[in-house]
Write a protein that holds these residues in place. Sequence first.
Motif, PDB file in Angstrom:
ATOM      1  N   ALA A  27     -21.766  85.102   0.507  1.00  0.00           N
ATOM      2  CA  ALA A  27     -20.778  85.093  -0.577  1.00  0.00           C
ATOM      3  C   ALA A  27     -21.482  84.769  -1.891  1.00  0.00           C
ATOM      4  N   VAL A  28     -21.130  85.530  -2.936  1.00  0.00           N
ATOM      5  CA  VAL A  28     -21.722  85.365  -4.262  1.00  0.00           C
ATOM      6  C   VAL A  28     -20.585  85.254  -5.272  1.00  0.00           C
ATOM      7  N   THR A  48     -22.980  90.016  -0.120  1.00  0.00           N
ATOM      8  CA  THR A  48     -24.093  90.942   0.036  1.00  0.00           C
ATOM      9  C   THR A  48     -23.834  91.904   1.193  1.00  0.00           C
ATOM     10  N   ASP A  49     -24.251  93.139   0.998  1.00  0.00           N
ATOM     11  CA  ASP A  49     -24.073  94.174   2.023  1.00  0.00           C
ATOM     12  C   ASP A  49     -25.274  94.176   2.975  1.00  0.00           C
ATOM     13  N   ALA A  50     -25.360  95.175   3.816  1.00  0.00           N
ATOM     14  CA  ALA A  50     -26.431  95.260   4.809  1.00  0.00           C
ATOM     15  C   ALA A  50     -27.812  95.328   4.169  1.00  0.00           C
ATOM     16  N   ASP A  51     -27.880  95.769   2.908  1.00  0.00           N
ATOM     17  CA  ASP A  51     -29.142  95.838   2.179  1.00  0.00           C
ATOM     18  C   ASP A  51     -29.379  94.572   1.354  1.00  0.00           C
ATOM     19  N   PRO A  92     -18.515  90.255   5.123  1.00  0.00           N
ATOM     20  CA  PRO A  92     -17.128  90.073   4.742  1.00  0.00           C
ATOM     21  C   PRO A  92     -16.751  90.983   3.575  1.00  0.00           C
ATOM     22  N   THR A  93     -15.479  91.254   3.451  1.00  0.00           N
ATOM     23  CA  THR A  93     -15.017  92.071   2.339  1.00  0.00           C
ATOM     24  C   THR A  93     -15.129  91.278   1.059  1.00  0.00           C
ATOM     25  N   SER A  94     -15.013  91.951  -0.067  1.00  0.00           N
ATOM     26  CA  SER A  94     -15.051  91.272  -1.356  1.00  0.00           C
ATOM     27  C   SER A  94     -13.928  90.258  -1.466  1.00  0.00           C
ATOM     28  N   GLN A 100     -13.806  82.689  -0.232  1.00  0.00           N
ATOM     29  CA  GLN A 100     -14.820  81.691   0.095  1.00  0.00           C
ATOM     30  C   GLN A 100     -15.354  81.032  -1.174  1.00  0.00           C
ATOM     31  N   ALA A 101     -15.599  81.836  -2.200  1.00  0.00           N
ATOM     32  CA  ALA A 101     -16.115  81.294  -3.457  1.00  0.00           C
ATOM     33  C   ALA A 101     -15.107  80.343  -4.088  1.00  0.00           C
ATOM     34  N   GLU A 102     -13.809  80.703  -4.045  1.00  0.00           N
ATOM     35  CA  GLU A 102     -12.779  79.825  -4.604  1.00  0.00           C
ATOM     36  C   GLU A 102     -12.683  78.524  -3.814  1.00  0.00           C
ATOM     37  N   ALA A 103     -12.781  78.605  -2.495  1.00  0.00           N
ATOM     38  CA  ALA A 103     -12.723  77.401  -1.664  1.00  0.00           C
ATOM     39  C   ALA A 103     -13.918  76.499  -1.946  1.00  0.00           C
ATOM     40  N   GLN A 104     -15.088  77.091  -2.155  1.00  0.00           N
ATOM     41  CA  GLN A 104     -16.274  76.290  -2.470  1.00  0.00           C
ATOM     42  C   GLN A 104     -16.131  75.613  -3.818  1.00  0.00           C
TER      43      GLN A 104
END
Length: 154
Positions: A27-28, A48-51, A92-94, A100-104
């Motif tokens: 998560a970014v 981040t995606d698979a790359d 994970p989806t955006s 996740q970012a909001e929870a952090q």
Amino acid sequence: MTAAHPPTSVSTHILDTSAGRPARGVAVELSVRPGPQDPWTVHAGSATDADGRCRDLPPLPRGTTHARLRFAVEPYFADPARTSPSNPPSNPTSDTARQQAEAQQDAPRADPQGPRDSGAFFPEVAVVFAVAPGEHYHVPLLLNPFGYSVYRGS
């Protein structure tokens, strides 16, 4: 009359140097502020995606002078599948990354019990950088469980 600048943009990718491959599913959070004393505003969340890349970060708002990328690396390192080439972690989806970012952001920063055994010394990496109108900023993160390096890429 002043010439309009193209949008200021940010991109990033993460390479897990301990596994020798891109870090998938991290998560970014991208935050912005108009000046060094102003508060941060969350601008976007991604994963981040698979790359190991975030391909959906939106252009920065006009007037932004500083940007911050926060990488939630603790869940990534806690996932035992991260080192298994036959079982890569899910991406994970955006929307999930944004949640996740909001929870952090709302979570307490210090654990009174001490650090958890996630395999990561740094539970998150925050990178703050100055921006100028019309520029593109690529900020790669080279990551391992006990250290990281960032730089302005191209």
